[in-house]
Design a protein around this motif. Structure first.
Motif, mmCIF file in Angstrom:
data_model
loop_
_atom_site.group_PDB
_atom_site.id
_atom_site.type_symbol
_atom_site.label_atom_id
_atom_site.label_comp_id
_atom_site.label_asym_id
_atom_site.label_seq_id
_atom_site.Cartn_x
_atom_site.Cartn_y
_atom_site.Cartn_z
ATOM 1 N N SER A 1 0.814 -1.229 0.000
ATOM 2 C CA SER A 1 0.000 0.000 0.000
ATOM 3 C C SER A 1 0.843 1.272 0.000
ATOM 4 O O SER A 1 0.299 2.361 -0.185
ATOM 5 N N PHE A 2 2.166 1.149 0.221
ATOM 6 C CA PHE A 2 2.998 2.360 0.210
ATOM 7 C C PHE A 2 2.894 3.039 -1.154
ATOM 8 O O PHE A 2 2.827 2.359 -2.186
ATOM 9 N N PRO A 3 2.904 4.375 -1.196
ATOM 10 C CA PRO A 3 2.878 5.059 -2.489
ATOM 11 C C PRO A 3 4.072 4.653 -3.353
ATOM 12 O O PRO A 3 5.164 4.423 -2.821
ATOM 13 N N ALA A 4 3.851 4.573 -4.657
ATOM 14 C CA ALA A 4 4.930 4.163 -5.569
ATOM 15 C C ALA A 4 6.143 5.081 -5.431
ATOM 16 O O ALA A 4 7.299 4.642 -5.556
ATOM 17 N N ALA A 5 5.889 6.360 -5.145
ATOM 18 C CA ALA A 5 6.994 7.323 -5.026
ATOM 19 C C ALA A 5 7.932 6.941 -3.882
ATOM 20 O O ALA A 5 9.139 7.212 -3.948
ATOM 21 N N PHE A 6 7.396 6.316 -2.849
ATOM 22 C CA PHE A 6 8.233 5.901 -1.710
ATOM 23 C C PHE A 6 9.250 4.858 -2.172
ATOM 24 O O PHE A 6 10.447 4.967 -1.901
ATOM 25 N N GLY A 7 8.768 3.850 -2.911
ATOM 26 C CA GLY A 7 9.655 2.809 -3.423
ATOM 27 C C GLY A 7 10.692 3.369 -4.394
ATOM 28 O O GLY A 7 11.855 2.977 -4.365
ATOM 29 N N ARG A 8 10.245 4.309 -5.232
ATOM 30 C CA ARG A 8 11.183 4.916 -6.200
ATOM 31 C C ARG A 8 12.294 5.661 -5.477
ATOM 32 O O ARG A 8 13.460 5.621 -5.881
ATOM 33 N N GLU A 9 11.945 6.342 -4.390
ATOM 34 C CA GLU A 9 12.947 7.090 -3.625
ATOM 35 C C GLU A 9 13.956 6.129 -2.979
ATOM 36 O O GLU A 9 15.161 6.400 -2.954
ATOM 37 N N VAL A 10 13.460 4.984 -2.466
ATOM 38 C CA VAL A 10 14.355 3.980 -1.872
ATOM 39 C C VAL A 10 15.354 3.491 -2.922
ATOM 40 O O VAL A 10 16.555 3.372 -2.646
ATOM 41 N N ILE A 11 14.854 3.243 -4.142
ATOM 42 C CA ILE A 11 15.732 2.774 -5.231
ATOM 43 C C ILE A 11 16.721 3.872 -5.632
ATOM 44 O O ILE A 11 17.904 3.619 -5.842
ATOM 45 N N ARG A 12 16.240 5.116 -5.666
ATOM 46 C CA ARG A 12 17.129 6.243 -5.990
ATOM 47 C C ARG A 12 18.274 6.343 -4.971
ATOM 48 O O ARG A 12 19.404 6.711 -5.311
ATOM 49 N N LEU A 13 17.969 5.995 -3.717
ATOM 50 C CA LEU A 13 18.995 6.055 -2.673
ATOM 51 C C LEU A 13 19.928 4.846 -2.706
ATOM 52 O O LEU A 13 20.851 4.740 -1.904
ATOM 53 N N GLY A 14 19.675 3.913 -3.646
ATOM 54 C CA GLY A 14 20.635 2.842 -3.880
ATOM 55 C C GLY A 14 20.254 1.480 -3.339
ATOM 56 O O GLY A 14 21.009 0.518 -3.491
ATOM 57 N N ALA A 15 19.082 1.363 -2.699
ATOM 58 C CA ALA A 15 18.666 0.081 -2.128
ATOM 59 C C ALA A 15 17.725 -0.659 -3.081
ATOM 60 O O ALA A 15 17.223 -0.078 -4.047
ATOM 61 N N ALA A 16 17.497 -1.936 -2.815
ATOM 62 C CA ALA A 16 16.524 -2.723 -3.570
ATOM 63 C C ALA A 16 15.196 -2.711 -2.803
ATOM 64 O O ALA A 16 15.178 -2.519 -1.588
ATOM 65 N N VAL A 17 14.097 -2.905 -3.541
ATOM 66 C CA VAL A 17 12.772 -2.890 -2.922
ATOM 67 C C VAL A 17 12.052 -4.199 -3.201
ATOM 68 O O VAL A 17 12.098 -4.714 -4.321
ATOM 69 N N GLU A 18 11.411 -4.739 -2.168
ATOM 70 C CA GLU A 18 10.447 -5.841 -2.349
ATOM 71 C C GLU A 18 9.158 -5.412 -1.693
ATOM 72 O O GLU A 18 9.176 -4.911 -0.561
ATOM 73 N N THR A 19 8.045 -5.623 -2.390
ATOM 74 C CA THR A 19 6.770 -5.258 -1.782
ATOM 75 C C THR A 19 6.109 -6.497 -1.180
ATOM 76 O O THR A 19 6.265 -7.610 -1.676
#
Ligand SMILES: [Zn+2]
Ligand SMILES: [Zn+2]
Length: 272
Positions: free
Chosen positions: A126-144
């Motif tokens: 449910s997190f906004p897509a922008a939150f995940g994009r920011e995590v990736i921009r900061l260099g980490a990987a994302v799993e929902t």
């Protein structure tokens, strides 16, 4: 004069040893490498001196294959400073799991990732897509993580995103002693989350810890939650953060010797 000063120092040193051992004794005394350790690194509820309390919650889990950080508190500088004072290395963390979107659980993430971007961040769907994009921009990987329980890592599971009230996941650590269930704020109701964890893995809960979200609730409402958790067979509890002073008192009365202090700096050791 010199003798009395030495005696004072010896007393202080003895007290420091006693404080260390009393923390260790909370979860058992087997060899260090045979324990899962839960370090409360961010909390508004104080426990150990010399740390900075602030509203929010974060807990670091080590003793498994990977070091996991569950939630990040509301302020990354406070989080990193507390971890450093507790002798915990931010760069050793390999996975970050966020319970829910509220800032007192997610606010420390960007500062943490600036220190250590080499992690996978597990976000509720449910997190906004922008939150995940920011995590990736900061260099980490994302799993929902969507609805329904699932495994995240070896010995680490999630209740899945639960959908009563604010959407939230609880973390489950599968230990030979039973399950350790950690809730950030338990907005979907701490008893619902505990029941989901137990039904999913079919094992009893050894320890339930974190924020139980019972501040401002009546004694009757709190006792109803306690009754459900007792019926589940929850062995030990370590409530903190948003649980509320009155609820903490009632949990302490209900669990007696199996009540564990869960404030900032607590180290809870679960023998494997
Ligand atoms: Zn919350
Ligand atoms: Zn919270």
């Amino acid at each position: 004069m010199r003798t009395s000063r030495n005696i004072t120092l010896m007393l202080l040193f003895g007290w420091a040893l006693f404080m260390t051992q009393s923390v260790v004794a909370a979860g058992g005394t087997v060899a260090e490498q045979d324990q899962v350790r839960l370090h409360v690194v961010f909390n508004n509820l104080p426990y150990k001196a010399g740390l900075q309390t602030e509203w929010g919650f974060a807990c670091l889990i080590d003793g498994l294959d990977k070091v996991v950080l569950f939630d990040t508190g509301g302020n990354g500088d406070v989080l990193l400073s507390n971890m450093q004072r507790l002798g915990l290395d931010a760069e050793a963390v390999e996975a970050v799991v966020l319970s829910h979107i509220h800032g007192d659980h997610t606010g420390g993430l960007d500062t943490f990732l600036a220190r250590n971007p080499d992690v996978t961040v597990y976000l509720p769907e449910s997190f906004p897509a922008a939150f995940g994009r920011e995590v990736i921009r900061l260099g980490a990987a994302v799993e929902t993580v969507s609805a329904g329980p699932r495994q995240l890592l070896d010995s680490i599971h999630s209740t899945g995103e639960m959908n009563h009230g604010i959407k939230e996941q609880a973390l489950i650590v599968d230990t030979p002693r039973g399950l350790v269930v950690i809730t950030g704020c338990a907005h979907p109701n701490v008893a619902n989350m505990a029941e989901q964890a137990q039904a999913y893995l079919g094992k009893n809960i050894y320890l339930l810890m974190g924020g139980f979200h019972l501040g401002g609730r009546s004694d009757a409402e709190i006792r109803a939650v306690i009754k459900r958790l007792k019926a589940l067979g929850v062995k030990k509890v370590a409530p903190s953060h948003c649980t509320g002073d009155n609820a903490i008192r009632l949990f302490r009365d209900a669990w007696q010797d199996d009540f564990i202090e869960g404030g900032l700096g607590a180290v809870i050791e679960v023998p494997r």
